[in-house]
Motif scaffolding. Sequence first.
Motif, PDB file in Angstrom:
ATOM      1  N   LEU A 142      -4.148  -6.371 -17.605  1.00 31.29           N
ATOM      2  CA  LEU A 142      -5.180  -5.645 -16.890  1.00 31.29           C
ATOM      3  C   LEU A 142      -4.723  -5.321 -15.469  1.00 31.29           C
ATOM      4  N   HIS A 143      -5.068  -4.132 -15.015  1.00 32.56           N
ATOM      5  CA  HIS A 143      -4.719  -3.673 -13.677  1.00 32.56           C
ATOM      6  C   HIS A 143      -5.986  -3.269 -12.935  1.00 32.56           C
ATOM      7  N   PRO A 144      -6.016  -3.459 -11.606  1.00 34.66           N
ATOM      8  CA  PRO A 144      -7.262  -3.263 -10.871  1.00 34.66           C
ATOM      9  C   PRO A 144      -7.603  -1.814 -10.579  1.00 34.66           C
ATOM     10  N   PHE A 145      -8.881  -1.561 -10.569  1.00 32.16           N
ATOM     11  CA  PHE A 145      -9.469  -0.312 -10.084  1.00 32.16           C
ATOM     12  C   PHE A 145     -10.717  -0.730  -9.316  1.00 32.16           C
ATOM     13  N   LEU A 146     -10.920  -0.175  -8.132  1.00 30.49           N
ATOM     14  CA  LEU A 146     -12.019  -0.600  -7.275  1.00 30.49           C
ATOM     15  C   LEU A 146     -13.054   0.514  -7.188  1.00 30.49           C
ATOM     16  N   LEU A 147     -14.166   0.331  -7.908  1.00 33.38           N
ATOM     17  CA  LEU A 147     -15.219   1.334  -7.878  1.00 33.38           C
ATOM     18  C   LEU A 147     -15.953   1.338  -6.542  1.00 33.38           C
ATOM     19  N   ASP A 148     -16.031   0.180  -5.899  1.00 34.03           N
ATOM     20  CA  ASP A 148     -16.693   0.073  -4.597  1.00 34.03           C
ATOM     21  C   ASP A 148     -15.781  -0.746  -3.683  1.00 34.03           C
ATOM     22  N   PRO A 149     -14.711  -0.108  -3.179  1.00 31.09           N
ATOM     23  CA  PRO A 149     -13.669  -0.875  -2.491  1.00 31.09           C
ATOM     24  C   PRO A 149     -14.091  -1.505  -1.175  1.00 31.09           C
ATOM     25  N   GLU A 155      -6.675 -23.650  -5.173  1.00 28.59           N
ATOM     26  CA  GLU A 155      -5.849 -22.471  -5.407  1.00 28.59           C
ATOM     27  C   GLU A 155      -6.686 -21.197  -5.296  1.00 28.59           C
ATOM     28  N   VAL A 156      -7.878 -21.224  -5.862  1.00 28.31           N
ATOM     29  CA  VAL A 156      -8.770 -20.061  -5.775  1.00 28.31           C
ATOM     30  C   VAL A 156      -9.099 -19.765  -4.323  1.00 28.31           C
ATOM     31  N   ALA A 157      -9.453 -20.804  -3.566  1.00 23.42           N
ATOM     32  CA  ALA A 157      -9.806 -20.621  -2.161  1.00 23.42           C
ATOM     33  C   ALA A 157      -8.644 -20.020  -1.378  1.00 23.42           C
ATOM     34  N   ALA A 158      -7.434 -20.498  -1.675  1.00 28.17           N
ATOM     35  CA  ALA A 158      -6.267 -19.983  -0.960  1.00 28.17           C
ATOM     36  C   ALA A 158      -5.994 -18.523  -1.306  1.00 28.17           C
ATOM     37  N   LEU A 159      -6.110 -18.176  -2.574  1.00 30.01           N
ATOM     38  CA  LEU A 159      -5.807 -16.812  -3.002  1.00 30.01           C
ATOM     39  C   LEU A 159      -6.827 -15.808  -2.480  1.00 30.01           C
ATOM     40  N   VAL A 160      -8.112 -16.115  -2.643  1.00 32.93           N
ATOM     41  CA  VAL A 160      -9.142 -15.141  -2.269  1.00 32.93           C
ATOM     42  C   VAL A 160      -9.381 -15.116  -0.771  1.00 32.93           C
ATOM     43  N   GLY A 161      -8.807 -16.094  -0.056  1.00 29.11           N
ATOM     44  CA  GLY A 161      -8.922 -16.092   1.395  1.00 29.11           C
ATOM     45  C   GLY A 161      -7.682 -15.596   2.105  1.00 29.11           C
ATOM     46  N   ASP A 162      -6.682 -15.179   1.350  1.00 27.09           N
ATOM     47  CA  ASP A 162      -5.409 -14.737   1.913  1.00 27.09           C
ATOM     48  C   ASP A 162      -5.415 -13.219   2.059  1.00 27.09           C
ATOM     49  N   ALA A 163      -5.361 -12.736   3.283  1.00 24.51           N
ATOM     50  CA  ALA A 163      -5.413 -11.292   3.537  1.00 24.51           C
ATOM     51  C   ALA A 163      -4.253 -10.564   2.879  1.00 24.51           C
ATOM     52  N   ARG A 164      -3.098 -11.197   2.803  1.00 23.14           N
ATOM     53  CA  ARG A 164      -1.937 -10.543   2.185  1.00 23.14           C
ATOM     54  C   ARG A 164      -2.126 -10.391   0.683  1.00 23.14           C
ATOM     55  N   GLU A 165      -2.695 -11.427   0.049  1.00 28.21           N
ATOM     56  CA  GLU A 165      -2.962 -11.339  -1.389  1.00 28.21           C
ATOM     57  C   GLU A 165      -3.968 -10.227  -1.678  1.00 28.21           C
ATOM     58  N   LEU A 166      -5.025 -10.162  -0.886  1.00 28.24           N
ATOM     59  CA  LEU A 166      -6.044  -9.134  -1.092  1.00 28.24           C
ATOM     60  C   LEU A 166      -5.466  -7.741  -0.839  1.00 28.24           C
ATOM     61  N   ALA A 167      -4.587  -7.637   0.151  1.00 33.55           N
ATOM     62  CA  ALA A 167      -3.955  -6.343   0.446  1.00 33.55           C
ATOM     63  C   ALA A 167      -3.068  -5.900  -0.707  1.00 33.55           C
ATOM     64  N   GLU A 168      -2.372  -6.844  -1.319  1.00 35.90           N
ATOM     65  CA  GLU A 168      -1.511  -6.501  -2.465  1.00 35.90           C
ATOM     66  C   GLU A 168      -2.344  -5.987  -3.636  1.00 35.90           C
ATOM     67  N   THR A 169      -3.477  -6.617  -3.877  1.00 39.09           N
ATOM     68  CA  THR A 169      -4.368  -6.162  -4.947  1.00 39.09           C
ATOM     69  C   THR A 169      -4.902  -4.769  -4.635  1.00 39.09           C
ATOM     70  N   ARG A 170      -5.315  -4.557  -3.398  1.00 42.79           N
ATOM     71  CA  ARG A 170      -5.835  -3.247  -2.996  1.00 42.79           C
ATOM     72  C   ARG A 170      -4.765  -2.165  -3.158  1.00 42.79           C
ATOM     73  N   GLN A 171      -3.529  -2.499  -2.790  1.00 45.44           N
ATOM     74  CA  GLN A 171      -2.434  -1.533  -2.928  1.00 45.44           C
ATOM     75  C   GLN A 171      -2.206  -1.162  -4.393  1.00 45.44           C
ATOM     76  N   GLU A 172      -2.317  -2.141  -5.286  1.00 44.60           N
ATOM     77  CA  GLU A 172      -2.144  -1.845  -6.707  1.00 44.60           C
ATOM     78  C   GLU A 172      -3.239  -0.908  -7.209  1.00 44.60           C
ATOM     79  N   ALA A 173      -4.474  -1.145  -6.753  1.00 44.77           N
ATOM     80  CA  ALA A 173      -5.578  -0.276  -7.143  1.00 44.77           C
ATOM     81  C   ALA A 173      -5.387   1.132  -6.580  1.00 44.77           C
TER      82      ALA A 173
END
Length: 204
Positions: free
Chosen positions: A36-43, A146-164
């Motif tokens: 699965l790959h991300p798409f952000l309907l309400d980014p 692990e969840v807290a670290a991932l969803v609180g990491d600006a770089r991780e979120l930026a990578e997901t946004r870039q993929e979308a």
Amino acid sequence: MHIDIVSDIACPWCFIGIERLERALAETGAEATVTLHPFLLDPDGPDSGTDLRERLRQKFGGDPTPAFANVERAARESGIALDFAKVHMGYPTLRAHTLLRHSVAKGSQRALSRALFAAYFLEGKNIADPAVLAELAAPHGFAAEEVAALVGDARELAETRQEAEHAARNGVRGVPLFIFDGRTALSGAQPEAVFRETIRKAAG
């Protein structure tokens, strides 16, 4: 066979389409790797959520209730007890998609995706809330830390946004989108018969 899916957790047709694909895979007995790959309907929506009905009125005009009824009917035909009476808010899905990206290595992406869809569409949970995400991800290989670290990491979120954003730049305008072995694409929550036929052709 490899199947790539571009989807968003906040998209009911994605929930329905992926369920139809899973049923078609089970019925045909085909073996497939699904990613699965991300798409952000309400980014850029707030973590606290936005009133779903009001947002749809502003976006499309008119009362969304008839559209909800159509989606609920299609969901029930696919074995999903979707009830929009339980879904009052729309939430951003960037954090959820970040967990889905990391769940590939754990071999739990398909199961976690189902859990996220069910939490939002069947229970109305806030899937932008790190505590909710930790609870949902726990059975799928994630420790709470692990969840807290991932969803609180600006770089991780930026990578997901870039993929979308990459998907959008490459012409993806609506979801779900299913791509079979990089060659055959199906757009939308197609009937199970269409998925079965596409799977058979791809397997052949």
